[in-house]
Design a protein around this motif. Structure first.
Motif, PDB file in Angstrom:
ATOM      1  N   GLY A 107      42.294 109.011  25.652  1.00  0.00           N
ATOM      2  CA  GLY A 107      41.115 109.856  25.771  1.00  0.00           C
ATOM      3  C   GLY A 107      41.051 110.924  24.701  1.00  0.00           C
ATOM      4  N   CYS A 108      40.013 111.750  24.789  1.00  0.00           N
ATOM      5  CA  CYS A 108      39.763 112.790  23.789  1.00  0.00           C
ATOM      6  C   CYS A 108      39.707 114.172  24.431  1.00  0.00           C
ATOM      7  CB  CYS A 108      38.415 112.560  23.097  1.00  0.00           C
ATOM      8  SG  CYS A 108      38.452 111.345  21.776  1.00  0.00           S
ATOM      9  N   LEU A 109      40.056 115.151  23.619  1.00  0.00           N
ATOM     10  CA  LEU A 109      39.782 116.555  23.903  1.00  0.00           C
ATOM     11  C   LEU A 109      38.709 116.952  22.896  1.00  0.00           C
ATOM     12  CD1 LEU A 109      40.437 119.418  25.020  1.00  0.00           C
ATOM     13  CD2 LEU A 109      42.258 119.540  23.345  1.00  0.00           C
ATOM     14  N   PRO A 110      37.416 116.842  23.294  1.00  0.00           N
ATOM     15  CA  PRO A 110      36.321 117.075  22.343  1.00  0.00           C
ATOM     16  C   PRO A 110      35.979 118.563  22.269  1.00  0.00           C
ATOM     17  CG  PRO A 110      35.708 115.506  24.098  1.00  0.00           C
ATOM     18  CD  PRO A 110      36.903 116.274  24.557  1.00  0.00           C
ATOM     19  N   LEU A 163      33.781 118.657  28.992  1.00  0.00           N
ATOM     20  CA  LEU A 163      34.343 118.030  30.191  1.00  0.00           C
ATOM     21  C   LEU A 163      33.274 117.201  30.892  1.00  0.00           C
ATOM     22  CD1 LEU A 163      36.324 121.039  31.780  1.00  0.00           C
ATOM     23  CD2 LEU A 163      37.275 119.121  30.465  1.00  0.00           C
ATOM     24  N   CYS A 164      33.728 116.192  31.637  1.00  0.00           N
ATOM     25  CA  CYS A 164      32.834 115.310  32.394  1.00  0.00           C
ATOM     26  C   CYS A 164      33.118 115.483  33.886  1.00  0.00           C
ATOM     27  CB  CYS A 164      33.111 113.845  32.051  1.00  0.00           C
ATOM     28  SG  CYS A 164      33.062 113.448  30.307  1.00  0.00           S
ATOM     29  N   LYS A 165      32.059 115.570  34.678  1.00  0.00           N
ATOM     30  CA  LYS A 165      32.202 115.612  36.137  1.00  0.00           C
ATOM     31  C   LYS A 165      32.183 114.167  36.635  1.00  0.00           C
ATOM     32  CE  LYS A 165      30.428 118.384  39.949  1.00  0.00           C
ATOM     33  NZ  LYS A 165      29.438 119.413  40.305  1.00  0.00           N
ATOM     34  N   ARG A 166      33.238 113.758  37.303  1.00  0.00           N
ATOM     35  CA  ARG A 166      33.414 112.348  37.646  1.00  0.00           C
ATOM     36  C   ARG A 166      32.409 111.853  38.684  1.00  0.00           C
ATOM     37  NH1 ARG A 166      38.042 109.728  36.166  1.00  0.00           N
ATOM     38  NH2 ARG A 166      38.209 108.578  38.128  1.00  0.00           N
ATOM     39  N   ALA A 167      31.808 110.705  38.388  1.00  0.00           N
ATOM     40  CA  ALA A 167      30.874 110.060  39.317  1.00  0.00           C
ATOM     41  C   ALA A 167      31.556 108.913  40.049  1.00  0.00           C
ATOM     42  CB  ALA A 167      29.653 109.531  38.553  1.00  0.00           C
ATOM     43  N   ILE A 168      32.881 108.770  39.857  1.00  0.00           N
ATOM     44  CA  ILE A 168      33.626 107.664  40.479  1.00  0.00           C
ATOM     45  C   ILE A 168      34.914 108.196  41.109  1.00  0.00           C
ATOM     46  CG2 ILE A 168      32.721 105.799  39.008  1.00  0.00           C
ATOM     47  CD1 ILE A 168      35.252 106.154  37.265  1.00  0.00           C
ATOM     48  N   PHE A 224      32.480 124.007  27.850  1.00  0.00           N
ATOM     49  CA  PHE A 224      33.042 125.178  28.505  1.00  0.00           C
ATOM     50  C   PHE A 224      33.867 126.000  27.528  1.00  0.00           C
ATOM     51  CE2 PHE A 224      32.573 121.949  31.783  1.00  0.00           C
ATOM     52  CZ  PHE A 224      32.096 122.649  32.879  1.00  0.00           C
ATOM     53  N   THR A 225      33.685 127.318  27.557  1.00  0.00           N
ATOM     54  CA  THR A 225      34.643 128.192  26.864  1.00  0.00           C
ATOM     55  C   THR A 225      35.910 128.261  27.720  1.00  0.00           C
ATOM     56  OG1 THR A 225      33.933 130.191  28.012  1.00  0.00           O
ATOM     57  CG2 THR A 225      32.763 129.633  25.970  1.00  0.00           C
ATOM     58  N   GLU A 226      36.965 128.847  27.147  1.00  0.00           N
ATOM     59  CA  GLU A 226      38.209 128.991  27.908  1.00  0.00           C
ATOM     60  C   GLU A 226      37.964 129.708  29.236  1.00  0.00           C
ATOM     61  OE1 GLU A 226      41.332 130.925  25.724  1.00  0.00           O
ATOM     62  OE2 GLU A 226      42.790 130.674  27.349  1.00  0.00           O
ATOM     63  N   ASN A 251      44.559 119.427  33.065  1.00  0.00           N
ATOM     64  CA  ASN A 251      44.952 120.835  33.118  1.00  0.00           C
ATOM     65  C   ASN A 251      45.965 121.156  32.014  1.00  0.00           C
ATOM     66  OD1 ASN A 251      46.324 123.265  33.866  1.00  0.00           O
ATOM     67  ND2 ASN A 251      45.381 123.087  35.899  1.00  0.00           N
ATOM     68  N   LYS A 252      46.978 120.312  31.862  1.00  0.00           N
ATOM     69  CA  LYS A 252      48.033 120.577  30.878  1.00  0.00           C
ATOM     70  C   LYS A 252      47.505 120.486  29.451  1.00  0.00           C
ATOM     71  CE  LYS A 252      51.893 119.344  33.833  1.00  0.00           C
ATOM     72  NZ  LYS A 252      52.799 120.503  33.617  1.00  0.00           N
ATOM     73  N   THR A 253      46.654 119.515  29.188  1.00  0.00           N
ATOM     74  CA  THR A 253      46.115 119.374  27.833  1.00  0.00           C
ATOM     75  C   THR A 253      45.243 120.575  27.471  1.00  0.00           C
ATOM     76  OG1 THR A 253      46.240 116.966  27.929  1.00  0.00           O
ATOM     77  CG2 THR A 253      44.680 117.903  26.347  1.00  0.00           C
ATOM     78  N   LEU A 254      44.411 121.018  28.413  1.00  0.00           N
ATOM     79  CA  LEU A 254      43.565 122.193  28.160  1.00  0.00           C
ATOM     80  C   LEU A 254      44.409 123.453  27.989  1.00  0.00           C
ATOM     81  CD1 LEU A 254      40.689 121.509  30.734  1.00  0.00           C
ATOM     82  CD2 LEU A 254      40.518 121.371  28.226  1.00  0.00           C
ATOM     83  N   THR A 255      45.430 123.610  28.814  1.00  0.00           N
ATOM     84  CA  THR A 255      46.301 124.790  28.726  1.00  0.00           C
ATOM     85  C   THR A 255      46.992 124.843  27.365  1.00  0.00           C
ATOM     86  OG1 THR A 255      46.648 124.763  31.116  1.00  0.00           O
ATOM     87  CG2 THR A 255      48.258 125.981  29.799  1.00  0.00           C
ATOM     88  N   HIS A 256      47.555 123.700  26.937  1.00  0.00           N
ATOM     89  CA  HIS A 256      48.165 123.647  25.604  1.00  0.00           C
ATOM     90  C   HIS A 256      47.140 124.004  24.533  1.00  0.00           C
ATOM     91  CE1 HIS A 256      52.097 122.240  26.631  1.00  0.00           C
ATOM     92  NE2 HIS A 256      51.707 121.076  27.122  1.00  0.00           N
TER      93      HIS A 256
END
Lengths: 178, 178
Positions: A42-45, A53-58, A136-138, A152-157
């Motif tokens: 996946g990507c961190l765009p 971020l995407c809100k899951r529909a599944i 989203f901003t931080e 969570n971990k990828t965003l925190t890093h």
């Protein structure tokens, strides 16, 4: 697995000769069926100071927020898979900067790879597997509504590394206590 | 895949509803059988100025030299797999320094990961899948007898990076022209 995918006869679960772990073995056509971990890519765009971020529909984690990611397909590279998932889930086109995080989830036989990248434009929106797609901003990140620990971990890093403008590749094992 | 691993009936190859690529689908029990790339994980084991290579006792590439590596197993991490393969093929115990190379081989649905590491001692020797295990200086490497391009590339990066004493993680796609 109960039946041989090659000949349709029932398989047995046992240690084949010369091996040291149980496999599904067909005694009719002598096929050993190996099962191996799968890659989720996946990507961190990023766009300026915001991340997508995407809100899951599944299911699982319907309604929670995630980075665009999914199972790598045969015939593609890890980067191609990350770009494909970003398009499928967020209709986003991304310029990849490089590999950023690798997570092992041995209990569920998954290896996650996230690539850092920049949105090439603001023409994005929910694909079939997303309810909403937002930047989203931080400060705006919905930390209590994130779908998976790897997100969570990828965003925190990322927000930490961004202060140093240095993004080393992070590798981590997420071992669930049983 | 010809038969459903879940119920033993013949499978069809077609695009399931809501999908966009062909899958093996069972119309009897409605199982979709996904096939995904596999991870091959291994080590670049170093001892002082030498690296460890194994002479293959198995096909493909019988008799050629390789770094210890093999298919990642369910239930383990990428590092654990790299250490396990180093033990199985070279009876080597290694202290891993970190991820070093990632190769995509989309034509054969493989992703290679090599970890840099140091041999903890000189008690190594051929496992069942190796004819010989030896340490080589840069000058001694049998460049014309290496088993796989990923081995050549990992060694080439290593000896180059060693001059700078800096080992960035290298990611590369090996696309075979058809």
């Amino acid at each position: 697995m109960k039946y041989c995918a090659n000949c349709g006869n029932p398989v047995a679960l046992r240690v084949p000769e010369g091996d040291d772990r149980q496999r599904h073995v067909c005694d009719h056509c002598d096929t050993v069926h190996y099962q191996n971990p799968r890659i989720i890519t996946g990507c961190l765009p990023v766009y300026e100071d915001r991340v997508l971020l995407c809100k899951r529909a599944i299911e699982p984690r319907y309604g929670l927020w995630t980075l665009p990611a999914g199972f790598m397909e045969n015939g593609e590279t890890t980067e191609q898979g990350a770009l494909r998932e970003s398009w499928e889930e967020a209709r986003a086109t991304i310029d990849i900067s490089g590999l950023y995080t690798l997570f092992n989830l041995p209990q569920i036989n998954q290896v996650y790879l996230f690539y850092r990248g920049h949105l090439t434009n603001l023409d994005f929106g929910p694909g079939l597997e997303s309810l909403e797609v937002e930047l989203f901003t931080e400060q705006q990140i919905p930390w209590d509504e994130l779908a998976f620990p790897v997100v969570n971990k990828t965003l925190t890093h990322y927000f930490s590394d961004r202060r140093e403008n240095h993004y080393p590749i992070r590798s981590e094992d997420l071992i669930r206590r049983r």
